[in-house]
Every structure is written in structure tokens, then in C-alpha cells.
Design an enzyme around this catalytic site. Structure first.
Site, PDB file in Angstrom:
ATOM      1  N   CYS A  77       1.479  -0.704  -3.133  1.00 49.79           N
ATOM      2  CA  CYS A  77       1.180  -0.584  -4.258  1.00 49.79           C
ATOM      3  C   CYS A  77       0.019  -1.598  -4.796  1.00 49.79           C
ATOM      4  O   CYS A  77      -0.962  -1.497  -4.246  1.00 49.79           O
ATOM      5  CB  CYS A  77       2.512  -0.063  -5.120  1.00 49.79           C
ATOM      6  SG  CYS A  77       2.026   0.544  -6.948  1.00 49.79           S
ATOM      7  N   HIS A 178       5.100   3.968  -2.703  1.00 49.02           N
ATOM      8  CA  HIS A 178       6.136   3.132  -2.351  1.00 49.02           C
ATOM      9  C   HIS A 178       7.302   3.575  -1.104  1.00 49.02           C
ATOM     10  O   HIS A 178       8.096   4.346  -1.410  1.00 49.02           O
ATOM     11  CB  HIS A 178       7.092   2.978  -3.815  1.00 49.02           C
ATOM     12  CG  HIS A 178       6.489   2.168  -4.663  1.00 49.02           C
ATOM     13  ND1 HIS A 178       6.256   0.750  -4.856  1.00 49.02           N
ATOM     14  CD2 HIS A 178       5.762   2.534  -5.590  1.00 49.02           C
ATOM     15  CE1 HIS A 178       5.724   0.400  -5.740  1.00 49.02           C
ATOM     16  NE2 HIS A 178       5.438   1.453  -6.228  1.00 49.02           N
ATOM     17  N   GLU A 180       9.582   2.189   0.149  1.00 42.15           N
ATOM     18  CA  GLU A 180      10.928   1.848  -0.187  1.00 42.15           C
ATOM     19  C   GLU A 180      11.556   2.634  -1.404  1.00 42.15           C
ATOM     20  O   GLU A 180      12.812   2.799  -1.577  1.00 42.15           O
ATOM     21  CB  GLU A 180      10.970   0.138  -0.789  1.00 42.15           C
ATOM     22  CG  GLU A 180      10.513   0.096  -2.116  1.00 42.15           C
ATOM     23  CD  GLU A 180       9.005   0.285  -2.557  1.00 42.15           C
ATOM     24  OE1 GLU A 180       8.710  -0.141  -3.613  1.00 42.15           O
ATOM     25  OE2 GLU A 180       8.096   0.533  -1.479  1.00 42.15           O
TER      26      GLU A 180
END
Length: 196
Positions: A77, A178, A180
Site C-alpha cells: 500500500c 493489502h 494481509e
């Protein structure tokens, strides 16, 4: 394998750490140059504002450490945007690992909300980050600025216009989304990065 997460004044470090733990990896969260250089893999996450963060990186010398990294490094990001040449966010020069500028989304229709937030597909994947991908996959985005499609583009997403969802150059990898926060798909991407 030693994995390091760059510790600096940006959010999302804990989310990345938790995602790595789910993969059985205990990462070091550090701003120490020696520890970062000794790691086998480095992750440069980020949620924040470009100009303020670049000022912090300059002040601490982390800008030089990141640019000089010879091991695989993954920007996420804001981390990806800071790896570019210049950002419209704060009109700031960045790390110039990727020789391309970061632009602000311009909403042209009512339905084009900025920030671009939520699930969207990635396509045209062409990096070992996406090993095993055979179709469009959904990943999670939160951003108001984007990197245009360019020679380093490793995946494309279309929102308002086609933009770089991922970048790759030598040992430097980056995702605008993202991983994650992208469920099983994001976990596969992180696993692919760890296996480089």
C-alpha cells in the site's frame, strides 16, 4: 528464515505481523539497519500519508536502508507508493526504486468513490508473487492514490482507470492492495513472497 517488518510511523504493521504468524513465521519488527540487512526477507508495510512518512524515513536513514536492500523486499500500500519516484500526496519525492509517479484518483462519475475501498480483482499477473494464479482473484484495497500502469506493473486492477495493483523490479516487489487483509488469496501471495 529471518523475516523483518520495517518499523516506522505508519499503521498496519500489526496486521502484517498477524498474517505472517498465521503462516508460522515470527517476524522481527525493527528499524535497526543491521537487523533489516541480516533478514532473508523484508516487508515494508504502510498506512499513512506520503510526505510525513518520507520525512520520517529521511530523518532516520531508513530511506537509504530500503533503497540499498539486496534481499527480497515487499512494499504494501503506502509502502509501494513510497517506492516510486514522486507522489502527488504532499507533492513529495519518494525512494525512486520504481521510476514512476503516484497520482491522485479523480472521480469522474458519482459511482466512482474515492478512496477506492473494498474488494476488487487483480488480473494480468506477471510476477512470482502470483505463482499458481490461473484466473482473476479478489484482493482488498484502501487507497486514494494510484500508480499508473508502467514497465514495472506486475498486476492490474481497474477502478476509474486501469492502474498498477502490483509492481516488480529485481528484488523489489510491491502491492497496492493489502495481502494481509485479502483472505486466502493474500495468504498465497505472502507465502509466495516468503518462498522466493
Amino acid at each position: 528464515m529471518k523475516v523483518a517488518i520495517v518499523k516506522y510511523n505508519a499503521g498496519n504493521i500489526r496486521s502484517v505481523d498477524c498474517a505472517l504468524r498465521r503462516l508460522g513465521v515470527e517476524a522481527m519488527i525493527t528499524a535497526d539497519e543491521a537487523m533489516l540487512r541480516s533478514a532473508d526477507k523484508v516487508i515494508f508495510p504502510g498506512v499513512g500519508e506520503a510526505a510525513t512518512t518520507m520525512d520520517f524515513l529521511h530523518t532516520t536513514g531508513l530511506d537509504t536502508v530500503i533503497k540499498g536492500m539486496e534481499k527480497p523486499l515487499l512494499g504494501i500500500c503506502l509502502g509501494m507508493q513510497l517506492m516510486c519516484r514522486h507522489s502527488d500526496e504532499g507533492n513529495v519525492d519518494c525512494l525512486n526504486i520504481f521510476d514512476v509517479d503516484v497520482k491522485r484518483f479523480q472521480s469522474e462519475r458519482h459511482e466512482d468513490k474515492v478512496p477506492h475501498m473494498g474488494w476488487n480483482t487483480i488480473e494480468q499477473t506477471c510476477s512470482s508473487l502470483f505463482r499458481g494464479f490461473t484466473k482473476e482473484e479478489f484482493v482488498y484495497f484502501v487507497h486514494s492514490f494510484y500508480v499508473p500502469v508502467n514497465e514495472y506493473t506486475a498486476a492490474v486492477t481497474d477502478y476509474i482507470l486501469p492502474f498498477s495493483a502490483a509492481l516488480h523490479k529485481e528484488n523489489f516487489y510491491a502491492t497496492q492492495f493489502h495481502p494481509e487483509k485479502s483472505g486466502d488469496v493474500g495468504e498465497r501471495i505472502l507465502k509466495n513472497f516468503l518462498e522466493l
